[in-house]
Every structure is written in C-alpha cells, then in structure tokens.
Design an enzyme around this catalytic site. Structure first.
Site, mmCIF file in Angstrom:
data_model
loop_
_atom_site.group_PDB
_atom_site.id
_atom_site.type_symbol
_atom_site.label_atom_id
_atom_site.label_comp_id
_atom_site.label_asym_id
_atom_site.label_seq_id
_atom_site.Cartn_x
_atom_site.Cartn_y
_atom_site.Cartn_z
ATOM 1 N N ALA A 150 0.865 -1.194 0.000
ATOM 2 C CA ALA A 150 0.000 0.000 0.000
ATOM 3 C C ALA A 150 0.899 1.241 0.000
ATOM 4 O O ALA A 150 0.779 2.113 0.851
ATOM 5 C CB ALA A 150 -0.965 -0.018 1.174
ATOM 6 N N HIS A 180 3.001 4.617 -0.590
ATOM 7 C CA HIS A 180 2.707 6.040 -0.807
ATOM 8 C C HIS A 180 4.029 6.779 -0.915
ATOM 9 O O HIS A 180 5.105 6.156 -0.854
ATOM 10 C CB HIS A 180 1.820 6.588 0.326
ATOM 11 C CG HIS A 180 2.335 6.257 1.690
ATOM 12 N ND1 HIS A 180 3.483 6.803 2.214
ATOM 13 C CD2 HIS A 180 1.863 5.399 2.632
ATOM 14 C CE1 HIS A 180 3.685 6.317 3.426
ATOM 15 N NE2 HIS A 180 2.720 5.449 3.700
ATOM 16 N N HIS A 189 6.888 5.937 1.492
ATOM 17 C CA HIS A 189 7.702 4.759 1.150
ATOM 18 C C HIS A 189 8.677 5.100 0.016
ATOM 19 O O HIS A 189 9.834 4.673 0.032
ATOM 20 C CB HIS A 189 6.815 3.610 0.655
ATOM 21 C CG HIS A 189 5.901 3.033 1.686
ATOM 22 N ND1 HIS A 189 4.536 3.172 1.637
ATOM 23 C CD2 HIS A 189 6.157 2.296 2.794
ATOM 24 C CE1 HIS A 189 3.996 2.535 2.660
ATOM 25 N NE2 HIS A 189 4.945 2.004 3.380
ATOM 26 N N GLN A 228 2.469 -9.249 13.572
ATOM 27 C CA GLN A 228 2.546 -7.949 14.240
ATOM 28 C C GLN A 228 1.185 -7.286 14.405
ATOM 29 O O GLN A 228 1.085 -6.172 14.912
ATOM 30 C CB GLN A 228 3.532 -7.032 13.527
ATOM 31 C CG GLN A 228 3.070 -6.486 12.184
ATOM 32 C CD GLN A 228 4.179 -5.711 11.498
ATOM 33 O OE1 GLN A 228 5.132 -6.279 10.998
ATOM 34 N NE2 GLN A 228 4.075 -4.387 11.485
ATOM 35 N N LYS A 235 8.358 8.032 10.869
ATOM 36 C CA LYS A 235 6.925 8.041 11.210
ATOM 37 C C LYS A 235 6.640 6.986 12.287
ATOM 38 O O LYS A 235 5.868 7.216 13.206
ATOM 39 C CB LYS A 235 6.118 7.778 9.936
ATOM 40 C CG LYS A 235 4.754 7.175 10.107
ATOM 41 C CD LYS A 235 3.708 8.216 10.176
ATOM 42 C CE LYS A 235 2.300 7.689 10.254
ATOM 43 N NZ LYS A 235 2.110 6.339 10.703
ATOM 44 N N ASP A 236 7.269 5.820 12.148
ATOM 45 C CA ASP A 236 7.169 4.767 13.166
ATOM 46 C C ASP A 236 8.407 4.874 14.060
ATOM 47 O O ASP A 236 9.308 4.023 14.010
ATOM 48 C CB ASP A 236 7.073 3.395 12.495
ATOM 49 C CG ASP A 236 5.787 3.260 11.701
ATOM 50 O OD1 ASP A 236 4.710 3.345 12.306
ATOM 51 O OD2 ASP A 236 5.860 3.098 10.471
ATOM 52 N N GLN A 272 9.220 2.008 16.451
ATOM 53 C CA GLN A 272 9.669 0.847 15.673
ATOM 54 C C GLN A 272 11.137 1.015 15.270
ATOM 55 O O GLN A 272 11.936 0.069 15.355
ATOM 56 C CB GLN A 272 8.793 0.703 14.427
ATOM 57 C CG GLN A 272 9.333 -0.283 13.409
ATOM 58 C CD GLN A 272 8.370 -0.522 12.270
ATOM 59 O OE1 GLN A 272 7.432 -1.288 12.401
ATOM 60 N NE2 GLN A 272 8.587 0.121 11.125
ATOM 61 N N SER A 288 0.550 7.781 5.435
ATOM 62 C CA SER A 288 0.413 6.449 6.016
ATOM 63 C C SER A 288 -0.532 5.641 5.139
ATOM 64 O O SER A 288 -1.490 6.190 4.580
ATOM 65 C CB SER A 288 -0.189 6.572 7.426
ATOM 66 O OG SER A 288 -0.685 5.320 7.847
ATOM 67 N N SER A 289 -0.267 4.336 5.052
ATOM 68 C CA SER A 289 -1.154 3.465 4.267
ATOM 69 C C SER A 289 -2.550 3.461 4.862
ATOM 70 O O SER A 289 -3.536 3.230 4.166
ATOM 71 C CB SER A 289 -0.600 2.043 4.251
ATOM 72 O OG SER A 289 0.735 2.059 3.812
HETATM 73 O O1 PAF Z 1 6.693 -0.445 9.103
HETATM 74 C C1 PAF Z 1 6.214 -1.438 8.506
HETATM 75 O O2 PAF Z 1 5.635 -1.340 7.422
HETATM 76 C C2 PAF Z 1 6.353 -2.823 9.152
HETATM 77 O O3 PAF Z 1 6.251 -2.743 10.524
HETATM 78 C C3 PAF Z 1 7.644 -3.544 8.715
HETATM 79 C C4 PAF Z 1 8.887 -2.812 9.186
HETATM 80 C C5 PAF Z 1 7.683 -3.702 7.209
HETATM 81 C C6 PAF Z 1 7.682 -4.944 9.342
HETATM 82 O O4 PAF Z 1 6.602 -5.715 8.932
#
Ligand code: PAF
Length: 257
Positions: free
Chosen positions: A29, A31, A34, A58, A146-147, A150, A182-183
């Site tokens: 997805a 955008h 990415h 996840q 953005k994350d 993470q 964001s997707s």
């Molecule tokens: O940020 C994401 O899109 C996901 O958490 C990732 C890093 C691809 C892991 O599935």
C-alpha cells in the site's frame, strides 16, 4: 522482478555481489513516504530490494489485519518507476513455515506506548525484520521516522544481536495540511480525512508542554479516542508521540520536541 521465495531471492542477491544492497521493508500500500525511503536507498546503494509482506504476527487485532490494504499490482508499478532492482513479496507460508517457533523480543524500548497498547506487536515486528535481514542479507535497511518507536526497536535489536546491517532512519513525509503519510489514511472517509490534521496541530501544542490542551483538541476535532499523547525519551531523544483513533482508523505520529 517480483520474487516469492527465499531461495530465489538469495540467488539474485548472490549474483549482484560485491554490490552494496539496500532493503526497504514495507507492508505494501505504498505512498510517497515509502518512495522517499526507496529514493534514499537508491542514492546510497548499488542495488535496492523492496519487501512487501503484510506480516500477520505484528497485528494484535485480526480485523486490522483483514482490513490492511493490499495493492501489490499498483505497488509494483510505482516501484518499477523508481528503478527498484527486485521486489520480494513472499507468501505467509514462506516466512512462517509449519513448525516455526522463534520470536525475537526486545525489552525496554518496545514496552511503553505502542508496546503497551498493542501487546505482541513489536515481537512480531522484531521477528519479521530479523528474518528479512537474514533473507536479503542487505547491507543497509531504510525505515521511516513516522514509526519512531519501531525504528528504535530495530536499532536496538541490530545492536544487541550484532546483525551486520546499517539502519537508516528517514524523515516523515506529510501532506500539505500536516497529516503524516500512512497506508492507513486510505481507510479514512472524506469527512474523517478533513479532521485528521488535528493530530499534527495537537503535537505542536504538546511540544510546548500543554498536553491537556493537546488532548482536548484531538477529541474536539472528532477523534473517538486517544491511546496516548506523551513526550517520551526513546533512543536518547525526546519526542512527542501520539496514537489516536478516527473513524475506526488508528493513526500514529510523532515529532521532535
Ligand atoms: O513499518 C512497517 O511497514 C512494518 O512494521 C515492517 C517494518 C515492514 C515490518 O513488517
């Protein structure tokens, strides 16, 4: 070139050596956010792989997993336009074959905020990211700020497990009204989309220290609930981090203090 199996991927990457290989892990997805990661990778690496895998482990909510947008054909067209060398889009059985029994769990940085509200989420992320690094054997991996949490979890696991890969964090891309790309934005109704930039404005209030006013502004704009809005020290840097739900869609964002 779309690759579905780990052995095909390994063969292709082996044929590229001694080239420097970059990987952009995604769940599709795609955008412009990415694509900015892809461009950063293209600028710094000889070869670039984009992985597209909606990682079931996840998602702590099956409904969220089911509703996650899947747009492989248009993603592939966008990536062809960016000159990406390979797309790795494995099926779930390729990533998690029968008998799969290992989880990578990062303590500390993964526990507050998203970790507290989405139990198991970062175990799923840490496990799949470790696997994607092992499958691609890339030299560098690109993640969006953005994350933010993470990104800190991934940095921690790479340091702790001595993984031979460099992690590159790239700035968040925003729509002209401030909404972080964001997707999940694609799931907002037009009415909700018009309300969504309140999250960005609230973070600007929060960074001045007035968290109560910032929370009130998010709810007044029409968000249903706020999971958290905090100033936190993650990875040695203070950031405002927020997660809130609008129109049934959970949005997250962050910004420097
Ligand atoms: O940020 C994401 O899109 C996901 O958490 C990732 C890093 C691809 C892991 O599935």
């Amino acid at each position: 070139m779309i690759l579905r199996t780990i052995s095909d991927l390994r063969g292709v990457v082996a044929g590229w050596r001694p080239a420097t290989v970059g990987v952009v892990p995604t769940m599709g997805a795609l955008h412009d956010g990415h694509l900015s990661l892809v461009r950063a990778a293209k600028a710094e690496c000889d070869r670039v792989i984009v992985t597209i895998f909606v990682n079931p482990t996840q998602f702590n909510n099956p409904d969220d997993l089911a509703k996650y947008p899947r747009t492989e054909e248009s993603d592939a067209a966008l990536l062809a336009g960016e000159g990406v060398d390979a797309i790795f889009a494995p099926r779930p059985e390729e990533v998690y074959p029968q008998g799969f029994a290992t989880t990578v769990s990062v303590s500390g940085v993964s526990e507050p905020l998203e970790g507290a509200h989405r139990p198991g989420h970062f175990d799923g992320v840490a496990t799949v990211v470790t696997k994607l690094f092992g499958m691609t054997r890339a030299d560098r991996a690109y993640f969006g700020e953005k994350d933010w949490q993470q990104l800190q979890v991934v940095r921690r696991l790479v340091a702790d497990l001595n993984l031979p890969i460099e992690i590159v964090g790239c700035p968040t891309l925003r729509e002209p009204d401030g909404l972080a790309m964001s997707s999940r934005n694609a799931r907002l109704s037009p009415e909700a989309r018009a309300k969504a930039p309140a999250l960005y404005r609230a973070m600007q209030v929060a960074r001045t220290g007035d968290l109560d006013r910032a929370r009130a502004e998010i709810l007044a704009a029409g968000f249903e609930s706020i999971d958290y809005l905090e100033v936190a020290d993650l990875g040695g840097v203070r950031r405002v981090l927020v997660a809130a739900t609008l129109d049934g869609v959970r949005l997250i964002d962050n910004m420097a203090v």
